[in-house]
Design a protein around this motif. Sequence first.
Motif, PDB file in Angstrom:
ATOM      1  N   THR A   1       0.822  -1.215   0.000  1.00  0.00           N
ATOM      2  CA  THR A   1       0.000   0.000   0.000  1.00  0.00           C
ATOM      3  C   THR A   1       0.855   1.263   0.000  1.00  0.00           C
ATOM      4  OG1 THR A   1      -0.134  -0.123   2.419  1.00  0.00           O
ATOM      5  CG2 THR A   1      -1.930  -1.129   1.156  1.00  0.00           C
ATOM      6  N   GLU A   2       2.140   1.110   0.315  1.00  0.00           N
ATOM      7  CA  GLU A   2       3.028   2.278   0.308  1.00  0.00           C
ATOM      8  C   GLU A   2       3.507   2.599  -1.094  1.00  0.00           C
ATOM      9  OE1 GLU A   2       6.996   4.032   2.595  1.00  0.00           O
ATOM     10  OE2 GLU A   2       6.168   2.104   3.149  1.00  0.00           O
ATOM     11  N   THR A   3       3.945   1.581  -1.837  1.00  0.00           N
ATOM     12  CA  THR A   3       4.438   1.805  -3.194  1.00  0.00           C
ATOM     13  C   THR A   3       3.336   1.712  -4.234  1.00  0.00           C
ATOM     14  OG1 THR A   3       4.927  -0.540  -3.534  1.00  0.00           O
ATOM     15  CG2 THR A   3       6.677   0.818  -2.583  1.00  0.00           C
ATOM     16  N   HIS A   4       2.230   1.067  -3.890  1.00  0.00           N
ATOM     17  CA  HIS A   4       1.142   0.779  -4.827  1.00  0.00           C
ATOM     18  C   HIS A   4       1.623  -0.163  -5.934  1.00  0.00           C
ATOM     19  CE1 HIS A   4      -1.235   3.779  -2.770  1.00  0.00           C
ATOM     20  NE2 HIS A   4      -0.282   4.680  -2.976  1.00  0.00           N
ATOM     21  N   SER A   5       2.323  -1.193  -5.508  1.00  0.00           N
ATOM     22  CA  SER A   5       2.773  -2.224  -6.444  1.00  0.00           C
ATOM     23  C   SER A   5       2.908  -3.538  -5.685  1.00  0.00           C
ATOM     24  CB  SER A   5       4.108  -1.837  -7.082  1.00  0.00           C
ATOM     25  OG  SER A   5       5.124  -1.685  -6.098  1.00  0.00           O
ATOM     26  N   ARG A   6       3.002  -4.617  -6.461  1.00  0.00           N
ATOM     27  CA  ARG A   6       3.199  -5.914  -5.837  1.00  0.00           C
ATOM     28  C   ARG A   6       4.675  -6.116  -5.525  1.00  0.00           C
ATOM     29  NH1 ARG A   6      -1.511  -8.499  -5.741  1.00  0.00           N
ATOM     30  NH2 ARG A   6      -0.627 -10.308  -4.697  1.00  0.00           N
ATOM     31  N   TYR A   7       4.929  -7.047  -4.620  1.00  0.00           N
ATOM     32  CA  TYR A   7       6.305  -7.433  -4.323  1.00  0.00           C
ATOM     33  C   TYR A   7       6.376  -8.948  -4.216  1.00  0.00           C
ATOM     34  CZ  TYR A   7       4.533  -7.521   0.527  1.00  0.00           C
ATOM     35  OH  TYR A   7       3.805  -7.766   1.656  1.00  0.00           O
ATOM     36  N   ILE A   8       7.562  -9.453  -4.436  1.00  0.00           N
ATOM     37  CA  ILE A   8       7.812 -10.896  -4.472  1.00  0.00           C
ATOM     38  C   ILE A   8       8.343 -11.345  -3.120  1.00  0.00           C
ATOM     39  CG2 ILE A   8       9.232 -12.703  -5.529  1.00  0.00           C
ATOM     40  CD1 ILE A   8       7.181 -11.729  -7.430  1.00  0.00           C
ATOM     41  N   MET A   9       7.879 -12.511  -2.692  1.00  0.00           N
ATOM     42  CA  MET A   9       8.441 -13.174  -1.514  1.00  0.00           C
ATOM     43  C   MET A   9       8.898 -14.570  -1.903  1.00  0.00           C
ATOM     44  SD  MET A   9       5.832 -12.041   1.550  1.00  0.00           S
ATOM     45  CE  MET A   9       4.362 -12.377   0.579  1.00  0.00           C
ATOM     46  N   VAL A  10      10.066 -14.932  -1.437  1.00  0.00           N
ATOM     47  CA  VAL A  10      10.590 -16.284  -1.621  1.00  0.00           C
ATOM     48  C   VAL A  10      10.808 -16.883  -0.234  1.00  0.00           C
ATOM     49  CG1 VAL A  10      12.424 -17.710  -2.590  1.00  0.00           C
ATOM     50  CG2 VAL A  10      11.687 -15.635  -3.798  1.00  0.00           C
ATOM     51  N   ASN A  11      10.178 -18.006  -0.010  1.00  0.00           N
ATOM     52  CA  ASN A  11      10.240 -18.673   1.296  1.00  0.00           C
ATOM     53  C   ASN A  11       9.836 -17.724   2.432  1.00  0.00           C
ATOM     54  OD1 ASN A  11      11.199 -20.943  -0.087  1.00  0.00           O
ATOM     55  ND2 ASN A  11      13.315 -20.276   0.133  1.00  0.00           N
TER      56      ASN A  11
END
Length: 894
Positions: free
Chosen positions: A363-373
């Motif tokens: 909600t801060e950047t207004h974009s998705r982010y990736i998580m690994v493990n």
Amino acid sequence: MQTTFNYSSRYLSKRTRQYLKVTFAVFAGLVSTAKAQTSYELNTGWKCAPIADVKASGTTVSANTFTVNNWMSATVPGTVLTTLLNNKKVPDPFYGMNNERIKDIYNTGRDYYTYWFVKDFKEAAPVAGNQVYLNFRGVNYSCEIYLNGKKVNPQTHHGMFLRQSYNITSLLSKDGENRLAVLVYPPDPVGNPNGGQGGDGRIAKGVGLQYTAGWDWIQPMRDRNTGIWDKVTIEKTGAINIINPHVVTVVPGVRSVNGVQQPAIIKATAELQNATAKAVNGTLQYMLDGNLVKRSVTIPANSTQEIALGDFTLKNPKLWWPNGYGPQNLYDLKMQFLTDGTKLSDQETVSVGVRQITSDWSTETHSRYIMVNGQKVFIKGGNWIISDAMLRFTNARYDAEVRFHRDMNLNLIRVWGGALVERPEFYKACDKYGMLVFQDFWISGDADGKWLDPFKAEDQWTRRKYPDDHKLYLKSVADQIKLVRNHASLAIWCGGNETTPPEDILLAVRDTIMPKLDGTRWFVDYSNSDKMSLNTLGGNGDGPYGIQPLSAFWEARTYPFNSEVGSVGVSDYESLQRFIPKENLVAPQYSANGKTKTDSVWEYHKYIGYDAAIDPYGKAKDAKDFATKAQLVNYDQYRSLMEGFSSHMWSWYTGTIIWKTQNPWTAMRGQMYDYYLDPNACLYGLHNGSESLHAMYNPVTGMVSIINNGFEIKRDLMLAVSTIDMAGKDSLLTQLFVEAQPSTVKAFLPMKPAVDQSAKDKGVFLCLQILDKNKNKLSENIYWIADEHGIYSGLKDLQQAKLSTTARKSADGKIEVTLTNATKAPLAFFNRLSLVDPVTHKRILPVFYSDNYISVLPGDHKKVVLDYEPQAGQPMPLVSISGWNLAEQFIAVQ
């Protein structure tokens, strides 16, 4: 019935371990000595001829009595153009203006590049219910297949991205002498290469490559890559053939890189094909890390069924991590089908990286982010087109190119939508080097109707429905998902480049095909979608492209997960000499009034302007001087690009993907290494700016900050800031102990007044160092700062370096080079290392450098490791070194 055995000795008594050890050894011995399947490629000995020269039918051509002795030797896998080039029928289309000398299919008609391909091979007809399959991994675009006088495919095959598999058991010759004949037709339509993106766009009416009609980084491929472009194999099995094994790993929770891991869940399925007229009873099983999981099944006659093995809990798994975050652990999972208890019918080996990839919305950047493990990963990526524009793929080239991306300290490669779903060999290299993959399907806004375009033959409404055959497209999507879905590196599926496919295709892929075949990855509807990166800035949702002021990378806010942003990429003079004729090696002459003069060959190879960026180093005297100074610009552009994005990590951005990091043709833009695998300074600017632990200087605010991309806190770090003048005098401005929290960037020191004052007259070098508590240097970042007029006046008068260089062989294929600068000497600036032939002094390619374009402080030294593949019988190479203030030297390797 399914049974799971765990042979991990930690959980068993000594007596039980001994019993199971003997039992398993006997079992394994029975399986290994059983008659297993074999598979081999048909990759040599092919012949070909254009259809105009062959008056016989396919049944006649595929009979071994038909003479093909006078036919051309064919390159398979390969394209018609590759075969013509290898037979010296056409000039190298990658050199100079040669591509203009090759006939284009749009002008010749499709028959000109329609070819028969013939291969004679030995394979006896099997006995006792065993089966033989003929497999094609890719034909462009359609084909008829014949074997020993019989038609193999009942209907014409269509589609570049659709595998073919045929049971040829009954068609094999009794004496084992067989002839395969394949008639390959080009795409239809081929499109007009009129200078537009994808030419007139009609190449996108088929399910195939779009760049072959030309793009802003490539000239048209004259045959549109017609041919048997991917592997052809013969596969021998028992009654049951294992098809499309699928392994999914579930890693719940937030994991650390080190220490004992909580269990992971392994899910496995496979399609079992029974080509016989009888039902077959047997066991489907796999072995993983000393564990055996199996299930008894019955496969009805003449059927294919998908069988699921039960979930298996893998204790203390060795996890797979992206580059820069942890190791790339991989397991070999061997899947088998057994009949009669021990008779091996078929087996497949799957390389498994145990990891789980998820995404969430910021909600801060207004974009998705990736998580690994469970851990957030800041994406530092590069856009990839294809390894070779003529589809000359090799395992070694894939490995080298992906390794270069690892060496840039990137963690993702996006495969662009005007090309292909990349080959398993590419994904294998990405698994090995920890490169996440963002994989587009075959749609592009340029050809598929997003924009009004006068170059296009059909209107937007018509192009929006491309491709013409939606059923073929969906069938191809499903097939290619199955081809690569097991790879740990595959992270994101994407519906298309800068636009979605037609709605019926999009909904089918997103809502049906993807959940059924691979529901574990993030699916993006198109590459710069608002669902990935909310575009609040207007424009297209990606970019900018081309040369930029360094300040722009830091201060000009762009899209929060930018799928395409880039700059220039001309390589050095030796690289240019490989594809530009001597008479055309003329430096571009920049003019601020927009009348820049550029040689026609440079323009043909898609040169993108450096504008005024060269001039602060002094007007280029010639092409060599231009290319040398361009490397300084290259380094600065890409170091600043990644530093600027990283400086706003998690506040403005969740990731960025550079447009672009490689060229599959001898283009002159957007590349970290050239087509011949020779790196330029772009690569090492990225290598520096993308470090996991890195100190950096904001050229606008003068703030020094540290970024820590890792998952662990870094304590007791000494941050040191100093300037070095043009005579080599070092002035320590400040130093202090700091700590860097995980996955954060923090500003520590405002240094602008001091740096500006030092740089005012002649410019200055600014050195940022991070040292650990034992004074070991963890990172060093050296900037060259212009004078108050924006000119690098001090560099023009920089005295010759007093650098001594030694080289020694540290292992086979490894050379350690030590660069030592004298104490009272100027900084040894921007030194290029190369490994060269001892006679010709031409570079050996590819070579992998732990660092390059290196500057060495007075009284300091640096070590660089060169890694290459020695060739048998060749003498030891020399090391070449040359720099801004160092004439070229050749160093013998001790």
